[in-house]
Enzyme design. Structure first.
Site, PDB file in Angstrom:
ATOM      1  N   TRP A  97       0.922  -1.241   0.033  1.00  0.00           N
ATOM      2  CA  TRP A  97      -0.095  -0.021  -0.324  1.00  0.00           C
ATOM      3  C   TRP A  97       0.885   1.425  -0.056  1.00  0.00           C
ATOM      4  O   TRP A  97       1.761   1.385   0.773  1.00  0.00           O
ATOM      5  CB  TRP A  97      -1.055   0.089   1.194  1.00  0.00           C
ATOM      6  CG  TRP A  97      -1.707   1.472   1.480  1.00  0.00           C
ATOM      7  CD1 TRP A  97      -1.177   2.525   2.169  1.00  0.00           C
ATOM      8  CD2 TRP A  97      -2.831   1.589   0.962  1.00  0.00           C
ATOM      9  NE1 TRP A  97      -2.042   3.177   2.158  1.00  0.00           N
ATOM     10  CE2 TRP A  97      -3.225   3.007   1.285  1.00  0.00           C
ATOM     11  CE3 TRP A  97      -3.933   0.839   0.161  1.00  0.00           C
ATOM     12  CZ2 TRP A  97      -4.315   3.509   1.003  1.00  0.00           C
ATOM     13  CZ3 TRP A  97      -5.220   1.615  -0.074  1.00  0.00           C
ATOM     14  CH2 TRP A  97      -5.271   2.980   0.400  1.00  0.00           C
ATOM     15  N   ASP A 124      -0.442   8.892   0.635  1.00  0.00           N
ATOM     16  CA  ASP A 124      -0.108  10.511   0.382  1.00  0.00           C
ATOM     17  C   ASP A 124       1.462  10.487   0.189  1.00  0.00           C
ATOM     18  O   ASP A 124       2.253   9.871   1.117  1.00  0.00           O
ATOM     19  CB  ASP A 124      -0.743  10.968   1.595  1.00  0.00           C
ATOM     20  CG  ASP A 124      -1.864  10.828   2.286  1.00  0.00           C
ATOM     21  OD1 ASP A 124      -2.627  10.324   1.339  1.00  0.00           O
ATOM     22  OD2 ASP A 124      -2.053  11.112   3.503  1.00  0.00           O
ATOM     23  N   GLN A 130       3.212   7.604   2.571  1.00  0.00           N
ATOM     24  CA  GLN A 130       2.528   6.781   3.612  1.00  0.00           C
ATOM     25  C   GLN A 130       2.509   5.360   2.892  1.00  0.00           C
ATOM     26  O   GLN A 130       2.137   5.151   1.769  1.00  0.00           O
ATOM     27  CB  GLN A 130       0.888   7.239   3.418  1.00  0.00           C
ATOM     28  CG  GLN A 130       0.855   8.644   4.189  1.00  0.00           C
ATOM     29  CD  GLN A 130       0.998   8.476   5.955  1.00  0.00           C
ATOM     30  OE1 GLN A 130       0.093   8.145   6.428  1.00  0.00           O
ATOM     31  NE2 GLN A 130       2.113   8.753   6.371  1.00  0.00           N
ATOM     32  N   SER A 176       0.253  11.312   8.021  1.00  0.00           N
ATOM     33  CA  SER A 176       0.853  12.275   7.102  1.00  0.00           C
ATOM     34  C   SER A 176       1.620  13.394   7.773  1.00  0.00           C
ATOM     35  O   SER A 176       1.134  13.929   8.672  1.00  0.00           O
ATOM     36  CB  SER A 176      -0.017  12.805   5.883  1.00  0.00           C
ATOM     37  OG  SER A 176      -0.210  11.746   5.073  1.00  0.00           O
ATOM     38  N   GLU A 178      -8.356  17.430   5.112  1.00  0.00           N
ATOM     39  CA  GLU A 178      -7.161  16.633   5.454  1.00  0.00           C
ATOM     40  C   GLU A 178      -5.973  17.236   4.628  1.00  0.00           C
ATOM     41  O   GLU A 178      -6.190  18.075   3.474  1.00  0.00           O
ATOM     42  CB  GLU A 178      -7.078  15.154   4.653  1.00  0.00           C
ATOM     43  CG  GLU A 178      -8.190  14.363   5.427  1.00  0.00           C
ATOM     44  CD  GLU A 178      -8.105  12.897   4.986  1.00  0.00           C
ATOM     45  OE1 GLU A 178      -7.873  12.386   5.929  1.00  0.00           O
ATOM     46  OE2 GLU A 178      -8.574  12.616   4.013  1.00  0.00           O
TER      47      GLU A 178
HETATM   48  N1  DQQ Z   1      -3.837   9.899   4.724  1.00  0.00           N
HETATM   49  C1  DQQ Z   1      -3.120   9.857   5.857  1.00  0.00           C
HETATM   50  C2  DQQ Z   1      -3.643  11.030   6.950  1.00  0.00           C
HETATM   51  C3  DQQ Z   1      -4.346  11.839   5.907  1.00  0.00           C
HETATM   52  C4  DQQ Z   1      -4.854  10.846   4.912  1.00  0.00           C
HETATM   53  C5  DQQ Z   1      -3.265   8.500   6.540  1.00  0.00           C
HETATM   54  C6  DQQ Z   1      -5.267  11.526   3.637  1.00  0.00           C
HETATM   55  O1  DQQ Z   1      -2.741  11.590   7.693  1.00  0.00           O
HETATM   56  O2  DQQ Z   1      -5.312  12.378   6.601  1.00  0.00           O
HETATM   57  O3  DQQ Z   1      -2.809   7.561   5.928  1.00  0.00           O
HETATM   58  O4  DQQ Z   1      -5.371  10.563   2.698  1.00  0.00           O
END
Ligand code: DQQ
Length: 481
Positions: free
Chosen positions: A34, A37, A53, A98, A213
């Protein structure tokens, strides 16, 4: 299970998955598993560093780590050891979500959200950015502002303003039983003790549970730009406006990309003064198909942001991408009629860059067909509708076995005045399609042809003819070879 928590076998895993024709060749993505972000994007000592991420043990969203890669040209990347890993028992035990990277007087510093609950943490890096040490006093922000009820509290975007650091966080404010997306503004003298200054911007429309976000806030020309990714719609919105004395007053805003498949973009200023951007290209297929593939998500091509004369952001692919161009085919000044076929019969492939300019004629619809199978059973249309003044990715026949694949159309409004041409700049790469139209409209799509021989390309006109002023197609090289 494929593990991607070690850099040693990253290239072997990439080679192992390269047979999958839905994988991109020149969009950056994790070796497997996976990815979502972009994080911590920074130009550091002459090299671009991109974190992301990443779940290193599975293809679905869970157990967030920060993957890490480096590039000297923004195009070719080298995998580096994991940037951040959740610490059992620590404030990021549930995941390192993120955040961003800043240069703190020569010390690379990451600021990110630890979960759960959502709190803000920092980590400092060695000068080569290969090892990261979490601040022992994490979290640096462990509590939400007193007296507020929030739907989210995450994704720090930090910048220096004079002698102080400033930060925005993605959030939503609950008040009188209603939730409104919001971006919260903080400041700090040292990245450790933070003072809440108030909302930088709050939505005027309520939406239950919404979070704005991944805010990204930065100067562009003589204006400031804010990007937010909206949980309730899946779209990225931009605002352009004036930022003074901790207040942001937008005077325009709209979708940054006209599909919900481009999300959570993060920008940085490079040493050449360019504002660069990556965004996450989501999948458009079911978790079952993702699990079978063993990977999910990729980054967009690098994009360059500018401020256009009309005060809106201009978005263009980074010029460095042209170094990937290989075999070239071109056609010029042709009239395309409904019966026309095979304008560039040799131009085939699933990793292409395409530049096309059309002079609208009598055709009601015209455009390109991509990823066409030899019998025409599979194809993806990029269709301009003159009456509706829309550009659409028609995915209805992109996949002959569409179980679990989203084949709904994606459209952008694109009015053309009399005498205007339609200029399409398209990056096609496995299952990814990124379209830049007339220098201002972005439309991102994902398609999953079932057949490996769905690699044909053509132009078409319906209901009349269209002028094809020029068509240039390049086969694109892999960034991993
Ligand atoms: N993805 C992250 C968060 C964010 C979200 C978690 C946005 O920090 O808000 O994987 O895709």
């Amino acid at each position: 299970m494929i593990r991607t928590d070690s850099v040693e076998n990253a290239m072997a895993i990439r080679r192992q998955l390269a047979h999958d024709h839905h994988r991109p060749r020149y969009h950056f993505q994790a070796p497997a598993n996976w990815m979502n972000d972009p994080n911590g994007f920074i130009h550091w000592r002459g090299q671009y560093h991109l974190f992301y991420q990443h779940h290193p043990f599975g293809p679905l969203h869970a157990n967030m780590h920060w993957g890490h890669a480096v590039s000297s040209d923004l195009v070719h990347w080298r995998d580096l050891p994991m940037g951040l890993t959740p610490t059992p028992g620590g404030p990021d035990a549930g995941g390192c979500w993120s955040g961003c990277a800043v240069d703190n007087d020569g010390v690379p510093t990451l600021m990110y959200t630890g979960v759960s609950p959502e709190v803000q943490c920092i980590a400092t890096g060695s000068p080569d950015m290969l090892t990261w040490t979490k601040y022992p006093g994490n979290p640096v922000i462990g509590a939400q502002p007193a007296g507020m009820t929030l739907t989210g509290f995450r994704d720090p975007c930090v910048w220096r303003e004079g002698r102080m650091w400033h930060m925005v966080l993605g959030s939503g404010i609950t008040s009188h039983g209603q939730d409104r997306g919001a971006v919260l503004l903080y400041r700090s003298p040292d990245l450790i003790s933070w003072e809440y200054l108030g909302p930088l911007l709050e939505d005027d429309q309520p939406q239950a549970g919404v979070v704005w976000e991944c805010p990204s806030f930065f100067p562009l020309g003589d204006r400031h730009v804010l990007f937010i990714s909206v949980t309730s719609t899946g779209y990225v919105e931009y605002f352009v406006g004036a930022y003074r004395e901790h207040r942001f007053e937008p005077d325009c805003g709209a979708h940054l990309d006209h599909s919900g498949l481009f999300y959570a973009p993060q920008s940085t200023l490079d040493a050449f003064g360019r504002r660069l951007l990556f965004g996450w290209l989501r999948e458009s297929r079911s978790d079952a198909l993702v699990t079978a593939a063993g990977w999910s998500g990729m980054q967009s091509v690098p994009r360059v942001l500018t401020l256009r004369p009309d005060g809106r952001p201009g978005i263009a692919p980074a010029p460095e991408l042209s170094t990937l161009r290989r075999t070239h085919w071109s056609a010029h000044n042709q009239t395309i009629a409904p019966e026309s076929k095979g304008v560039l019969p040799d131009a085939t492939g699933s990793s292409l860059e395409i530049l096309a300019e059309f002079a609208p004629g009598s055709a009601s619809h015209f455009g390109l067909k991509l990823l066409q199978s030899p019998d025409g059973a599979e194809e993806t249309g990029v269709v301009y509708d003159r009456a509706a003044q829309t550009l659409t990715v028609d995915r209805s026949r992109s996949c002959a076995t569409p179980d679990g694949v989203d084949i709904s159309p994606q459209s952008a409004s694109l009015p053309l005045s009399d005498g205007d041409t339609l200029r399409l700049h398209i990056y096609l790469d496995g299952s990814a399609i990124e379209i830049f139209a007339n220098g201002h409209t972005c439309l991102t799509s994902r398609v999953y042809p079932s057949r490996r021989d769905s690699v044909g390309l053509d132009v078409f006109a319906a209901g009349g003819s269209v002028g094809l002023k020029s068509l240039d197609v390049w086969q694109m090289a892999s960034i991993w070879e």
